[in-house]
Design a protein around this motif. Structure first.
Motif, PDB file in Angstrom:
ATOM      1  N   TYR A   1       0.839  -1.194   0.000  1.00  0.00           N
ATOM      2  CA  TYR A   1       0.000   0.000   0.000  1.00  0.00           C
ATOM      3  C   TYR A   1       0.876   1.246   0.000  1.00  0.00           C
ATOM      4  O   TYR A   1       2.069   1.179   0.297  1.00  0.00           O
ATOM      5  CB  TYR A   1      -0.896   0.030   1.242  1.00  0.00           C
ATOM      6  N   GLU A   2       0.277   2.384  -0.326  1.00  0.00           N
ATOM      7  CA  GLU A   2       1.012   3.656  -0.307  1.00  0.00           C
ATOM      8  C   GLU A   2       1.605   3.929   1.066  1.00  0.00           C
ATOM      9  O   GLU A   2       2.640   4.581   1.184  1.00  0.00           O
ATOM     10  CB  GLU A   2       0.096   4.812  -0.730  1.00  0.00           C
ATOM     11  N   SER A   3       0.971   3.427   2.108  1.00  0.00           N
ATOM     12  CA  SER A   3       1.457   3.613   3.478  1.00  0.00           C
ATOM     13  C   SER A   3       2.743   2.835   3.737  1.00  0.00           C
ATOM     14  O   SER A   3       3.404   3.053   4.748  1.00  0.00           O
ATOM     15  CB  SER A   3       0.394   3.142   4.476  1.00  0.00           C
ATOM     16  N   GLY A   4       3.057   1.910   2.830  1.00  0.00           N
ATOM     17  CA  GLY A   4       4.236   1.076   3.017  1.00  0.00           C
ATOM     18  C   GLY A   4       3.901  -0.304   3.551  1.00  0.00           C
ATOM     19  O   GLY A   4       4.740  -1.197   3.564  1.00  0.00           O
ATOM     20  N   ARG A   5       2.686  -0.491   4.026  1.00  0.00           N
ATOM     21  CA  ARG A   5       2.273  -1.795   4.532  1.00  0.00           C
ATOM     22  C   ARG A   5       2.277  -2.804   3.392  1.00  0.00           C
ATOM     23  O   ARG A   5       1.785  -2.530   2.305  1.00  0.00           O
ATOM     24  CB  ARG A   5       0.885  -1.714   5.143  1.00  0.00           C
ATOM     25  N   THR A   6       2.804  -3.982   3.656  1.00  0.00           N
ATOM     26  CA  THR A   6       2.848  -5.040   2.654  1.00  0.00           C
ATOM     27  C   THR A   6       2.133  -6.274   3.191  1.00  0.00           C
ATOM     28  O   THR A   6       1.925  -6.409   4.396  1.00  0.00           O
ATOM     29  CB  THR A   6       4.296  -5.424   2.274  1.00  0.00           C
ATOM     30  N   GLY A   7       1.771  -7.144   2.306  1.00  0.00           N
ATOM     31  CA  GLY A   7       1.133  -8.378   2.710  1.00  0.00           C
ATOM     32  C   GLY A   7       0.984  -9.322   1.549  1.00  0.00           C
ATOM     33  O   GLY A   7       1.421  -9.029   0.430  1.00  0.00           O
ATOM     34  N   GLU A   8       0.383 -10.440   1.830  1.00  0.00           N
ATOM     35  CA  GLU A   8       0.133 -11.455   0.812  1.00  0.00           C
ATOM     36  C   GLU A   8      -1.309 -11.909   0.961  1.00  0.00           C
ATOM     37  O   GLU A   8      -1.829 -12.021   2.067  1.00  0.00           O
ATOM     38  CB  GLU A   8       1.086 -12.634   1.015  1.00  0.00           C
ATOM     39  N   MET A   9      -1.965 -12.167  -0.169  1.00  0.00           N
ATOM     40  CA  MET A   9      -3.359 -12.596  -0.159  1.00  0.00           C
ATOM     41  C   MET A   9      -3.594 -13.534  -1.332  1.00  0.00           C
ATOM     42  O   MET A   9      -2.833 -13.541  -2.290  1.00  0.00           O
ATOM     43  CB  MET A   9      -4.279 -11.376  -0.248  1.00  0.00           C
ATOM     44  N   CYS A  10      -4.674 -14.292  -1.249  1.00  0.00           N
ATOM     45  CA  CYS A  10      -5.016 -15.181  -2.360  1.00  0.00           C
ATOM     46  C   CYS A  10      -5.529 -14.352  -3.543  1.00  0.00           C
ATOM     47  O   CYS A  10      -6.114 -13.291  -3.359  1.00  0.00           O
ATOM     48  CB  CYS A  10      -6.054 -16.212  -1.930  1.00  0.00           C
ATOM     49  N   VAL A  11      -5.287 -14.847  -4.720  1.00  0.00           N
ATOM     50  CA  VAL A  11      -5.710 -14.166  -5.946  1.00  0.00           C
ATOM     51  C   VAL A  11      -7.228 -14.234  -6.102  1.00  0.00           C
ATOM     52  O   VAL A  11      -7.857 -13.278  -6.542  1.00  0.00           O
ATOM     53  CB  VAL A  11      -5.007 -14.789  -7.173  1.00  0.00           C
ATOM     54  N   ALA A  12      -7.801 -15.353  -5.741  1.00  0.00           N
ATOM     55  CA  ALA A  12      -9.252 -15.543  -5.807  1.00  0.00           C
ATOM     56  C   ALA A  12      -9.639 -16.488  -4.685  1.00  0.00           C
ATOM     57  O   ALA A  12      -8.834 -17.318  -4.266  1.00  0.00           O
ATOM     58  CB  ALA A  12      -9.655 -16.126  -7.159  1.00  0.00           C
ATOM     59  N   GLY A  13     -10.864 -16.346  -4.198  1.00  0.00           N
ATOM     60  CA  GLY A  13     -11.281 -17.232  -3.132  1.00  0.00           C
ATOM     61  C   GLY A  13     -12.743 -17.071  -2.784  1.00  0.00           C
ATOM     62  O   GLY A  13     -13.441 -16.208  -3.316  1.00  0.00           O
ATOM     63  N   PHE A  14     -13.171 -17.935  -1.866  1.00  0.00           N
ATOM     64  CA  PHE A  14     -14.549 -17.880  -1.389  1.00  0.00           C
ATOM     65  C   PHE A  14     -14.598 -18.334   0.061  1.00  0.00           C
ATOM     66  O   PHE A  14     -13.644 -18.921   0.578  1.00  0.00           O
ATOM     67  CB  PHE A  14     -15.476 -18.728  -2.262  1.00  0.00           C
ATOM     68  N   ALA A  15     -15.719 -18.037   0.695  1.00  0.00           N
ATOM     69  CA  ALA A  15     -15.937 -18.445   2.080  1.00  0.00           C
ATOM     70  C   ALA A  15     -17.414 -18.729   2.298  1.00  0.00           C
ATOM     71  O   ALA A  15     -18.273 -18.251   1.556  1.00  0.00           O
ATOM     72  CB  ALA A  15     -15.475 -17.348   3.033  1.00  0.00           C
ATOM     73  N   ILE A  16     -17.674 -19.503   3.340  1.00  0.00           N
ATOM     74  CA  ILE A  16     -19.034 -19.778   3.774  1.00  0.00           C
ATOM     75  C   ILE A  16     -19.293 -18.855   4.958  1.00  0.00           C
ATOM     76  O   ILE A  16     -18.564 -18.889   5.944  1.00  0.00           O
ATOM     77  CB  ILE A  16     -19.186 -21.250   4.206  1.00  0.00           C
ATOM     78  N   ARG A  17     -20.301 -18.004   4.836  1.00  0.00           N
ATOM     79  CA  ARG A  17     -20.636 -17.058   5.898  1.00  0.00           C
ATOM     80  C   ARG A  17     -22.095 -17.276   6.295  1.00  0.00           C
ATOM     81  O   ARG A  17     -22.998 -16.621   5.772  1.00  0.00           O
ATOM     82  CB  ARG A  17     -20.433 -15.614   5.430  1.00  0.00           C
ATOM     83  N   GLY A  18     -22.315 -18.238   7.166  1.00  0.00           N
ATOM     84  CA  GLY A  18     -23.679 -18.557   7.588  1.00  0.00           C
ATOM     85  C   GLY A  18     -24.488 -19.084   6.426  1.00  0.00           C
ATOM     86  O   GLY A  18     -24.129 -20.069   5.797  1.00  0.00           O
ATOM     87  N   ARG A  19     -25.566 -18.389   6.110  1.00  0.00           N
ATOM     88  CA  ARG A  19     -26.445 -18.821   5.015  1.00  0.00           C
ATOM     89  C   ARG A  19     -25.982 -18.316   3.662  1.00  0.00           C
ATOM     90  O   ARG A  19     -26.584 -18.622   2.641  1.00  0.00           O
ATOM     91  CB  ARG A  19     -27.863 -18.337   5.259  1.00  0.00           C
ATOM     92  N   GLU A  20     -24.943 -17.516   3.645  1.00  0.00           N
ATOM     93  CA  GLU A  20     -24.455 -16.956   2.385  1.00  0.00           C
ATOM     94  C   GLU A  20     -23.071 -17.490   2.050  1.00  0.00           C
ATOM     95  O   GLU A  20     -22.320 -17.910   2.922  1.00  0.00           O
ATOM     96  CB  GLU A  20     -24.381 -15.430   2.464  1.00  0.00           C
TER      97      GLU A  20
END
Length: 139
Positions: A61-80
Motif C-alpha cells: 500500500y502507499e502507506s508502506g504496509r505489505t502483505g500477501e493474499m489469495c488471488v481468488a477465493g470464497f468463504a461460507i458465511r452462515g447462510r451466504e
C-alpha cells in the motif's frame, strides 16, 4: 506495523467445507472450486480459518504496509457464500448487472445459492479480477 491475520495455512479445505456448509452449499462450493481452479490453475488452500483461496500475490500500500493474499477465493458465511474478487470498473459493473441475485461489498460478492447466479457471468468476473490483480501486482 500490524501483521496480516489472513495467511495461507495447511488446514484442510475439505474439513472446512464439511464443518460449515449445508448440503446445497457443499455442492455450490464444489462448483466454485472448479471455477477457481480452472481460472487460476492453482490448487485450493485455506487462508486463515475461513477462506478457500487460490494462488497468491504480494501487495504494498502507499502507506508502506505489505502483505500477501489469495488471488481468488470464497468463504461460507452462515447462510451466504462470499466470493472475493475485484469488481470495480465499467466492465465488471456491467457483468454484475447480469449476474443475478447478489450483494456487493468492496471486494466481497455475497449470494445465497449458486442457482441464483449466471455462472458464466461469475466465471468472467473471476477471470477479469484475476487478470486485474496480475496487472496491478505483477508476480
Amino acid at each position: 506495523m500490524a501483521e496480516n491475520k489472513t495467511k495461507a495455512t495447511d488446514a484442510s479445505v475439505e474439513d472446512y467445507i464439511a464443518s460449515r456448509a449445508n448440503a446445497e452449499q457443499r455442492a455450490d462450493c464444489k462448483a466454485l472450486m472448479s471455477i477457481f481452479k480452472t481460472v487460476t490453475g492453482q490448487q485450493p488452500k485455506m487462508w486463515g480459518p475461513s477462506i478457500v483461496g487460490y494462488g497468491s500475490y504480494r501487495y504494498t500500500y502507499e502507506s508502506g504496509r505489505t502483505g500477501e493474499m489469495c488471488v481468488a477465493g470464497f468463504a461460507i458465511r452462515g447462510r451466504e457464500l462470499v466470493v472475493y474478487l475485484l469488481a470495480e470498473g465499467k466492465e465488471q459493473e456491467a457483468l454484475r448487472s447480469k449476474l443475478g441475485k447478489h450483494k456487493m461489498g468492496k471486494s466481497c460478492l455475497y449470494f445465497k445459492r449458486l442457482a441464483d447466479l449466471d455462472t458464466s457471468v461469475l466465471d468472467q468476473l473471476v477471470v477479469n479480477s484475476v487478470a486485474e490483480l496480475g496487472r496491478r501486482y505483477k508476480p
